[in-house]
Design a protein around this motif. Sequence first.
Motif, PDB file in Angstrom:
ATOM      1  N   THR A  88       0.901  -1.032   0.216  1.00  8.86           N
ATOM      2  CA  THR A  88       0.050   0.080  -0.125  1.00  8.86           C
ATOM      3  C   THR A  88       0.899   1.265   0.128  1.00  8.86           C
ATOM      4  O   THR A  88       1.997   1.116   0.182  1.00  8.86           O
ATOM      5  N   THR A 126       0.873   3.866   1.976  1.00  7.68           N
ATOM      6  CA  THR A 126       0.948   4.407   3.085  1.00  7.68           C
ATOM      7  C   THR A 126       2.454   3.619   3.828  1.00  7.68           C
ATOM      8  O   THR A 126       3.216   4.096   4.313  1.00  7.68           O
ATOM      9  N   LEU A 140      -1.186   4.588  -5.789  1.00  8.11           N
ATOM     10  CA  LEU A 140      -2.442   5.537  -5.432  1.00  8.11           C
ATOM     11  C   LEU A 140      -3.011   6.137  -6.500  1.00  8.11           C
ATOM     12  O   LEU A 140      -2.115   6.292  -7.527  1.00  8.11           O
ATOM     13  N   ASP A 183      -4.768   3.983   3.081  1.00 12.27           N
ATOM     14  CA  ASP A 183      -4.270   4.813   2.167  1.00 12.27           C
ATOM     15  C   ASP A 183      -5.464   6.025   1.628  1.00 12.27           C
ATOM     16  O   ASP A 183      -4.876   7.212   1.259  1.00 12.27           O
TER      17      ASP A 183
END
Length: 442
Positions: free
Chosen positions: A4, A6, A166, A227
Motif C-alpha cells: 500500500t 502508506t 495510489l 491509504d
Amino acid sequence: MTQTATKLAAEIRSGQVSSREVTEQLLERIAADTTVNAVVETRPEYAVRAAAVADELVAAGRETGPLHGVPMTIKEAFAVAGMHSTWGNRMFADAVLDWDATVADRLTAAGAIIVGKTNVHAMLADFGQTVNEVYGRTSNPIDPSLVPGGSSGGSAAALAAGLTYLEYGSDLVGSIRLPAAYCGVYGLKPTAGVVPLRGLQPPGEPLLELEFPSMSNVGPLATSAADLRTALRVTGGPAVPSAYSWQLRPPRHRRLADYRVGVVLDHPAARVSAEVGEVLSGLVDRIAASGATIVDGWPAGVDPVEQAEAFGIQVGTTMAAFGDSTESGDFGEVLAHERRRVELRATWQRYFDDIDVFLCPTSFTTAFPHDDRPFDQRTITTSYGEQRYDAQVFWIAHATLTGLPALSMPAGVTRAGLPVGAQVIGPWHEDDTAITFAELLD
C-alpha cells in the motif's frame, strides 16, 4: 504488487527500499501493459529524477511527507503541469497545461511522485465505461472483456492491475465508487467541498471555484482504507491554506464491535443480482459476528426513489452551473430543489445521531461486458433478467445528493471471481468514521 502507499512511504523513509527503484519498476510495469490501457501518459524522466531527490532527502535525514517517494497516478482530467489534459476529447488532443490542480500540488507537497495519468471516459460522461477517441478503451484487469466502470475507470483499473500505488479521481455520478467496486479496490467520495475542485476542468486557464453548491467531488482511490485516509489528510481543506493545515475529525469508534450499522441490501428500483446479494449478506453476517449492532432499513423520512429522482435533477443543476445551458431551469425551481437537498441532508444527519455508518450496495451488479450501443439502449444482464443501464446510479445517488462522505470497499468476490463493492456512507464531515469502519472490516 501488493504494497500500500502508506506502508511504502514508511519503508522509503526508513531506507528499507529506495524510491528510485520502486519508481523505475512501476514505470516498467506500465510500459509492459498491453491489455488494460489504464495509464495513458507517463513522464519517466521527471519521475526518476524526483525519486532520486526523494532518496537523497532520506539519506540526509531531512523531514519528509506522508507520501514521501511514492509513485502514483492521477485522473487525466486533472491539470498537471507539462502533461496532456484532453478529457478524452479529440478537440483537446494536443492540450498540455502549465499549471497544477490543487490536489496535484498537495500530493506533490506530501512527497508523492505523479508519474502518469489514467484514462477517462470522453468528457467524463459515463459512469459504467471508460472509452474515448484519444486514448481508446480501458478494460477491467480481472477480465478484459468487462468494463472497469467510469469515468475514473482508468484510475481503478490501474490500481487493480498493479500499475500505480495510489490514485486520485472525481465523482459526480459515482465515478469513483462504481469503478472501485467493479475493479475490487477502495474509492472515497469525501464530504462535499472538503477537497478543492480547482484544476478539475477542461483545458484552459484556471477557473475560479464557484461558491454555488456543487455535487462534484474529487477523492482518492487506493488498495487499502488506510491509504484513503492518508490521501485525504494531505489533500483536504480550504484552497488558500497550505498543505497539512486541515485535520480530519476523529472516527467515532476504533473497535468494530462498537459500531451501530444501518443496512439496506436491496430495492426494487435497482434490484441486486443474486451473486452480489450473496456476497453482501455474507459481509453483514461478518459484521454482526464482530458484535457490532445491525439496524435494518432506510432512515426515517427518506424515500429512496424520490431521493434518486432529486439527485437526477440536481445533476442537471450542477451541469448548468458549469456552463451547460441545456440543463438550466427556472430559478425558483432550482432554489426549491436546493432547499429539498439540504432538508434531506438534515434528515440523514438526524439518522446519524444514533447510527454510525450506513451500509448498502455500491451497485446492483458486478462488472459487465463492454457495450457500444447508444446510452439509452444499453442494458445489463442480471440473475433476474435485463436491468436498465442507468440503474447503476440508484445506490450511489443518496450520498452525492446530500454531500455525505461515501466509500466503496471490496466486500468479497462472487463464485465467478468478480469483485463486489459495499458502499459505506458516513455522517457529514466524519469521513474518517467511514474509513475506519472499512479499515476494521479489512
